[in-house]
Design a protein around this motif. Structure first.
Motif, short mmCIF file in Angstrom:
data_model
loop_
_atom_site.label_atom_id
_atom_site.label_comp_id
_atom_site.label_asym_id
_atom_site.label_seq_id
_atom_site.Cartn_x
_atom_site.Cartn_y
_atom_site.Cartn_z
N HIS A 136 -24.58 -2.65 -25.44
CA HIS A 136 -25.41 -1.50 -25.07
C HIS A 136 -24.89 -0.85 -23.79
N VAL A 137 -24.45 -1.67 -22.84
CA VAL A 137 -23.91 -1.12 -21.58
C VAL A 137 -22.66 -0.30 -21.84
N LEU A 138 -21.76 -0.83 -22.66
CA LEU A 138 -20.53 -0.11 -22.95
C LEU A 138 -20.79 1.16 -23.76
N GLU A 139 -21.77 1.12 -24.65
CA GLU A 139 -22.09 2.32 -25.43
C GLU A 139 -22.64 3.41 -24.53
N ASP A 140 -23.51 3.05 -23.58
CA ASP A 140 -24.02 4.05 -22.63
C ASP A 140 -22.90 4.61 -21.77
N ARG A 141 -22.01 3.72 -21.33
CA ARG A 141 -20.88 4.18 -20.51
C ARG A 141 -19.96 5.09 -21.32
N LEU A 142 -19.74 4.73 -22.59
CA LEU A 142 -18.90 5.56 -23.44
C LEU A 142 -19.51 6.93 -23.66
N GLU A 143 -20.80 6.98 -23.81
CA GLU A 143 -21.47 8.27 -24.02
C GLU A 143 -21.29 9.17 -22.80
N ARG A 144 -21.41 8.60 -21.59
CA ARG A 144 -21.24 9.42 -20.38
C ARG A 144 -19.79 9.89 -20.24
N VAL A 145 -18.84 8.98 -20.47
CA VAL A 145 -17.43 9.35 -20.33
C VAL A 145 -17.04 10.39 -21.37
N ARG A 146 -17.54 10.24 -22.59
CA ARG A 146 -17.22 11.21 -23.64
C ARG A 146 -17.81 12.58 -23.33
N ALA A 147 -19.03 12.60 -22.79
CA ALA A 147 -19.63 13.88 -22.42
C ALA A 147 -18.82 14.56 -21.31
N ASP A 148 -18.35 13.78 -20.32
CA ASP A 148 -17.52 14.37 -19.27
C ASP A 148 -16.20 14.87 -19.81
N PHE A 149 -15.63 14.12 -20.74
CA PHE A 149 -14.33 14.51 -21.28
C PHE A 149 -14.45 15.78 -22.11
N GLU A 150 -15.49 15.89 -22.92
CA GLU A 150 -15.65 17.09 -23.74
C GLU A 150 -15.98 18.31 -22.88
N ALA A 151 -16.68 18.10 -21.76
CA ALA A 151 -17.01 19.21 -20.88
C ALA A 151 -15.90 19.52 -19.88
N GLY A 152 -14.90 18.65 -19.76
CA GLY A 152 -13.81 18.88 -18.82
C GLY A 152 -14.13 18.48 -17.39
N ARG A 153 -15.13 17.63 -17.21
CA ARG A 153 -15.49 17.17 -15.87
C ARG A 153 -14.69 15.93 -15.51
N VAL A 154 -14.09 15.94 -14.33
CA VAL A 154 -13.36 14.78 -13.83
C VAL A 154 -13.92 14.42 -12.46
N HIS A 155 -13.75 13.16 -12.08
CA HIS A 155 -14.25 12.66 -10.81
C HIS A 155 -13.04 12.21 -9.98
N VAL A 156 -12.73 13.00 -8.95
CA VAL A 156 -11.55 12.77 -8.13
C VAL A 156 -11.99 12.62 -6.68
N VAL A 157 -11.37 11.68 -5.97
CA VAL A 157 -11.63 11.46 -4.56
C VAL A 157 -10.33 11.68 -3.81
N ARG A 158 -10.26 12.67 -2.98
CA ARG A 158 -9.07 12.89 -2.16
C ARG A 158 -9.02 11.81 -1.08
N GLY A 159 -7.93 11.06 -1.10
CA GLY A 159 -7.81 9.93 -0.21
C GLY A 159 -7.92 8.61 -0.93
#
Length: 532
Positions: free
Chosen positions: A138-161
């Motif tokens: 269940h944890v991995l499925e929830d995580r997959l759903e969030r990552v897939r939503a970000d990927f389809e929307a083109g959202r990335v999480h970047v930290v400079r540094g």
């Protein structure tokens, strides 16, 4: 396949003899451009998949007024590359999550304690483990759903540094850092002091310029133009840059005004400034695979603490003794990198001395590091994670191109298992103990030569005739000389045949045959042709 050579070169030099004013200017320029790069990265991430060339042009125009046109071009290019890298990492994370979920579902569907088949694990051992894996599913499925939503929307999480350095802020005592040391490192990682090369301009770069004599000058951004100590808004450093490695190539490019990109960075641990020069090179022309196989090659097995190599002839037979090139992956990252380079240079010098090509495995452990793949085998997962596969492969390809050593990549499937099954015992003697890794090196080399890993490919024939097929894999059915006579060595080869006898040793027709043709038929010389 033959691995292509590198397409670029990067060399580094220390900036010794900087004055206090020089360091102040570098820090101010890096801080200003770093803040502009952070804002541009935010704009690029906000655009997502809707970004186009017009938005890129608007971002560059907005940065040009606060710095310069060339600084703006370098910032936008670096921002786009950082966004693309985060996008590729997001796709890899998505694939790893999908593989983990499929593995858990497959094992949950099997009865408790069910044994697995070859290549597929069985059911879980106990009811407790089964319940824990359902929660993790269940944890991995929830995580997959969030990552897939970000990927389809083109959202990335970047930290400079770097996200790792950001998290270190909450564990300063474990990292052995004070708050001031951490802040200095954090600021240094977020500075931006890099400029792309430009062919046709003086010394190949208009923004960060280094003359053939090593004189370093920087084009200051518009807000810091008052710090210039040279005409045209430039600041000249008091030190000189000397590139000892590939210095002649760099000097030739600079003298010809060919493009050279530069990056200035500060090492907080040593308290020194460095400059890195990089440029593109034409792709190295690779030799055909048949040419690489012509003189035999050396199979190389990559392991967690050493490289196992064994030389093979063109028929796939081991020649000489196995070689071992050790390295220790302990200590700092620089120490580990130095260990890898030292082991590789010893391997390459040995291969170049014998004019051998190197056969390596095309390894990729991206999908092998999850605990769903190997379950409770924590030690094995730790071993896989510790293998510097990407670093070894990149270092080997670049260093081999300099020494003219050809690298051949092969499929890594079952090389260790089949090598130990078919070659470890035959290669072990009273004076030599072949390891599993040595046998894997032989298997890798045989696969690169186009031979089967097995020593024998067919079962023994039902009688002594040859209609069951040739039994060895070293020579084919149509290879010339495979049934030829053995060389006549001095001394008796058998108890009954003295040296110099046995003229029909290689004649298969004369062995255990009644009514041999050579005994009952007369021999006649064919007529020679009178004209060609």
């Amino acid at each position: 396949f033959v691995v292509p050579g590198p397409s670029g070169v990067a060399v580094r030099s220390g900036l010794k003899g900087l004055t206090g004013q020089d360091e102040t200017v570098l820090r101010r320029v890096g801080g200003l451009l770093g803040s502009l790069a952070a804002g541009d990265l935010k704009a690029r991430c906000s655009a997502g998949l809707k970004h186009d060339g017009e938005q890129w042009a608007r971002r560059k125009r907005a940065l040009t007024g606060e710095s310069s046109a060339r600084w703006a071009g370098s910032i936008t290019r670096a921002t786009h590359d950082q966004w693309a890298l985060a996008r590729r990492g997001q796709l890899a994370h998505l694939q790893i999550l999908q593989a983990g979920i499929e593995a858990i579902r497959r094992r949950l569907a099997q009865p408790l304690g069910a044994k697995g088949v070859k290549g597929s694990p069985g059911g879980y051992r106990s009811r407790r483990e089964w319940f824990a894996k359902t929660r993790r599913l269940h944890v991995l499925e929830d995580r997959l759903e969030r990552v897939r939503a970000d990927f389809e929307a083109g959202r990335v999480h970047v930290v400079r540094g770097g996200r790792k350095l950001l998290r270190t802020r909450h564990h300063l005592q474990a990292a052995g850092l004070t708050e001031e040391q951490w802040r200095l490192r954090w600021r240094a990682e977020r500075w931006f002091l890099q400029a792309d090369g430009e062919s046709g301009k003086r010394y190949g770069n208009e923004t960060i310029r280094i003359s053939p004599e090593g004189k370093v000058s920087i084009k200051l951004p518009a807000p810091l133009a008052g710090l210039a100590n040279a005409p045209h808004g430039r600041y000249v450093l008091a030190c000189r840059a000397r590139f000892r490695h590939r210095g002649a190539q760099w000097a030739d490019r600079v003298a010809a005004n060919r493009a050279v990109a530069y990056r200035l960075h500060y090492d907080t641990g040593r308290g020194r400034w460095y400059v890195t020069a990089s440029w593109q090179i034409p792709p190295v022309r690779t030799v055909p695979l048949e040419t690489a196989r012509a003189g035999g090659l050396a199979g190389v097995d990559m392991n967690a603490d050493h490289l196992a190599a064994w030389r093979l002839d063109t028929h796939g037979n081991p020649v000489g003794e196995p070689r071992r090139f050790d390295y220790a992956l302990t200590g700092s990252a620089r120490h580990r990198d130095a260990q890898v380079r030292h082991a590789l240079i010893r391997l390459l010098h040995w291969a170049a001395h014998h004019s051998l090509a190197l056969a390596i495995e095309d390894l990729d452990f991206a999908a092998e590091k999850t605990r769903e793949k190997h379950g409770r085998r924590k030690r094995f997962r730790k071993l896989i994670s510790g293998l510097p596969v990407a670093r070894l492969r990149a270092r080997l390809v670049s260093m081999a191109a300099e020494l003219g050593v050809t690298v051949v990549a092969v499929d890594p499937a079952y090389t260790s298992r089949w090598g130990a099954q078919h070659w470890q015992k035959p290669l072990t003697s009273t004076t030599r103990k072949a390891t599993r890794h040595d046998a894997a090196a032989v298997a890798i080399g045989r696969r690169a030569l186009g031979h089967r890993i097995r020593r024998r490919t067919a079962p023994p024939p039902h009688d002594r005739s040859d209609r069951a097929g040739h039994r060895t894999a070293q020579a084919g059915r149509d290879d010339r000389g495979r049934e030829g006579p053995r060389p006549r060595l001095p001394g008796p080869r058998t108890r009954s045949v003295p040296p110099g006898r046995g003229a029909k040793a290689g004649d298969q027709c004369a062995h255990n045959r009644s009514g041999h043709a050579a005994e009952h038929e007369s021999w006649r010389q064919d007529l020679l042709p009178l004209s060609p």
